[in-house]
Scaffold this motif. Structure first.
Motif, PDB file in Angstrom:
ATOM      1  N   ALA A  10       0.797  -1.227   0.000  1.00 50.66           N
ATOM      2  CA  ALA A  10       0.000   0.000   0.000  1.00 50.66           C
ATOM      3  C   ALA A  10       0.826   1.273   0.000  1.00 50.66           C
ATOM      4  CB  ALA A  10      -0.944  -0.002   1.202  1.00 50.66           C
ATOM      5  N   THR A  11       2.101   1.191   0.355  1.00 47.63           N
ATOM      6  CA  THR A  11       2.920   2.401   0.406  1.00 47.63           C
ATOM      7  C   THR A  11       3.650   2.676  -0.906  1.00 47.63           C
ATOM      8  OG1 THR A  11       4.770   1.140   1.341  1.00 47.63           O
ATOM      9  CG2 THR A  11       3.274   2.219   2.902  1.00 47.63           C
ATOM     10  N   GLY A  12       3.557   1.764  -1.872  1.00 44.94           N
ATOM     11  CA  GLY A  12       4.216   1.961  -3.161  1.00 44.94           C
ATOM     12  C   GLY A  12       3.379   2.800  -4.115  1.00 44.94           C
ATOM     13  N   GLY A  15       0.236   0.797  -5.092  1.00 41.92           N
ATOM     14  CA  GLY A  15      -0.634   0.618  -3.932  1.00 41.92           C
ATOM     15  C   GLY A  15      -1.409   1.871  -3.604  1.00 41.92           C
ATOM     16  N   ARG A  16      -0.758   3.012  -3.680  1.00 41.88           N
ATOM     17  CA  ARG A  16      -1.439   4.291  -3.419  1.00 41.88           C
ATOM     18  C   ARG A  16      -2.479   4.578  -4.497  1.00 41.88           C
ATOM     19  NH1 ARG A  16       1.086   7.343   0.601  1.00 41.88           N
ATOM     20  NH2 ARG A  16       3.119   6.532   1.265  1.00 41.88           N
ATOM     21  N   VAL A  45      -1.609   6.364   5.086  1.00 38.20           N
ATOM     22  CA  VAL A  45      -1.933   6.429   3.663  1.00 38.20           C
ATOM     23  C   VAL A  45      -3.349   6.964   3.529  1.00 38.20           C
ATOM     24  CG1 VAL A  45      -0.373   4.575   2.919  1.00 38.20           C
ATOM     25  CG2 VAL A  45      -2.696   4.002   3.658  1.00 38.20           C
ATOM     26  N   SER A  46      -3.636   7.584   2.397  1.00 41.30           N
ATOM     27  CA  SER A  46      -4.949   8.197   2.183  1.00 41.30           C
ATOM     28  C   SER A  46      -5.891   7.230   1.480  1.00 41.30           C
ATOM     29  CB  SER A  46      -4.811   9.474   1.344  1.00 41.30           C
ATOM     30  OG  SER A  46      -4.037  10.432   2.019  1.00 41.30           O
ATOM     31  N   PHE A  47      -7.144   7.257   1.911  1.00 38.21           N
ATOM     32  CA  PHE A  47      -8.213   6.508   1.240  1.00 38.21           C
ATOM     33  C   PHE A  47      -9.438   7.423   1.210  1.00 38.21           C
ATOM     34  CE2 PHE A  47     -11.952   3.602   1.694  1.00 38.21           C
ATOM     35  CZ  PHE A  47     -11.930   3.138   0.383  1.00 38.21           C
ATOM     36  N   GLY A  48      -9.668   8.054   0.056  1.00 38.51           N
ATOM     37  CA  GLY A  48     -10.735   9.050  -0.010  1.00 38.51           C
ATOM     38  C   GLY A  48     -10.438  10.184   0.959  1.00 38.51           C
TER      39      GLY A  48
END
Length: 344
Positions: A10-12, A15-16, A45-48
């Motif tokens: 998720a940090t790549g 993934g983002r 990390v951001s999700f919406g």
């Protein structure tokens, strides 16, 4: 009740993008869990409009997770995807680890969505190589119309295809040129700033690179094993967006006007093809967009039934994150999976 989705890697870059695209498309997920290696645990990390904390892939329990979108590299996928799949969680993997496995469907939804049903054999679905994904989106409707015999493609692939390290190296080298600092090559074999490198992935015995082999093998697996394909893959100093110059030879007659009309109606394709200055797409303009853009559609007079086209797409989206989420949408929309919590 919605689905529980895990994002491994998720940090790549990809993934983002997956997190962004899940939110943008309103995927029916009640829970989204970002996963990465232990050194990234606790990172935001951001999700919406939400901020999520990264958890460790190594210790996460997938028992009640429905789908794992994996973009953590081939070695991680080989180690973890079968274990995750064994927990009843469908793995959609962005690496090359399972693309050539006969028991794992390799899917671009606009091209071969029906093949997704084969996921039950291993509970794993493979996402294609970024350069192949946009290529087959453009080739599929033309193949259906006139039967493709041979494809010659030269790719112009952005540094984001090599991950964050590739983007950082282009930035650092470009800055070094302007301030007359020494230029260091770490990620790429030669300087990438203001240069082109005809070398992506490792060399094979026949002189091709692994990247070129992937384009050939994946096009045949998804589109038609009878099609002859040859490729030259080139890394270019562009941050985001892959471009391809494609020469196509068909069994049946097809004109440029017919191809233009076919592609205008084809899913995932957007034709930008005016015979004037600027009447075509470039990788810079494709960044952040979902479509596969086709320009410079013209007949090739040197072969019977030949066409040339220019294909451009955001490699982090259609070439990776978007395609993976479109696969997940096919699973959901066709009723091939149900939320585990609801089933329980």
């Amino acid at each position: 009740m919605g689905f529980k989705i895990a994002i491994a890697g998720a940090t790549g870059n990809v993934g983002r993008e997956m997190l962004d695209i899940l939110a943008e498309r309103g995927f029916p997920a009640d829970t989204v869990v970002p996963l990465a290696s232990r050194r990234s645990v606790g990172q935001d990390v951001s999700f919406g409009d939400k901020t999520l904390k990264v958890q460790a892939l190594e210790t996460f329990d997938f028992t009640d997770t429905d789908i794992c979108l994996m973009s953590a590299g081939g070695s991680v996928a080989k180690q973890w995807a079968p274990k995750i799949a064994a927990k009843g969680c469908v793995v959609i993997d962005n690496s090359s680890a399972f693309r050539y496995d006969a028991d794992v469907p390799l899917i671009v939804p606009e091209v071969n969505a029906d093949a997704v049903e084969g996921f039950t054999r291993r509970n794993i679905i493979a996402n294609p190589n970024c350069s192949t994904a946009q290529l087959v989106v453009a080739l599929k409707p033309l193949h259906d119309a006139a039967r493709i015999r041979r494809v010659v493609v030269a790719t112009y692939q952005s540094v984001s295809g090599a991950g964050k390290e590739g983007m950082d190296e282009l930035f650092a080298q470009t800055r070094a040129v302007y301030v007359a600092d020494p230029i260091e090559n770490n990620k790429f074999t030669k300087r990438i700033a203001f240069n082109l490198i005809p070398h992506i992935d490792v060399f094979m015995e026949d002189g091709s690179t692994k990247e070129e082999w992937k384009v050939v093998a994946e096009t045949k697996k998804m589109l038609d094993p009878k099609i002859k394909v040859t490729c030259t893959a080139v890394r270019v100093p562009v941050f985001i967006g892959h471009s391809e110059a494609v020469n196509i030879e068909f069994e049946n007659e097809i004109t440029a006007d017919q191809a233009r009309d076919i592609l205008r109606e084809a899913p995932g394709c957007l034709v930008v093809d005016k015979h004037e200055d600027g009447g075509y797409m470039t990788p810079y303009e494709s960044a952040g967009e979902d479509a596969t853009y086709i320009s410079r559609i013209r007949e090739d007079p040197t072969v019977d039934n030949g066409l040339n086209i220019w294909v451009v797409s955001d490699n982090l989206r259609k070439g990776a994150g978007l395609n993976a989420i479109q696969i997940a949408e096919v699973l959901v929309n066709r009723g091939l999976i149900s939320p585990k919590k609801q089933a329980a």
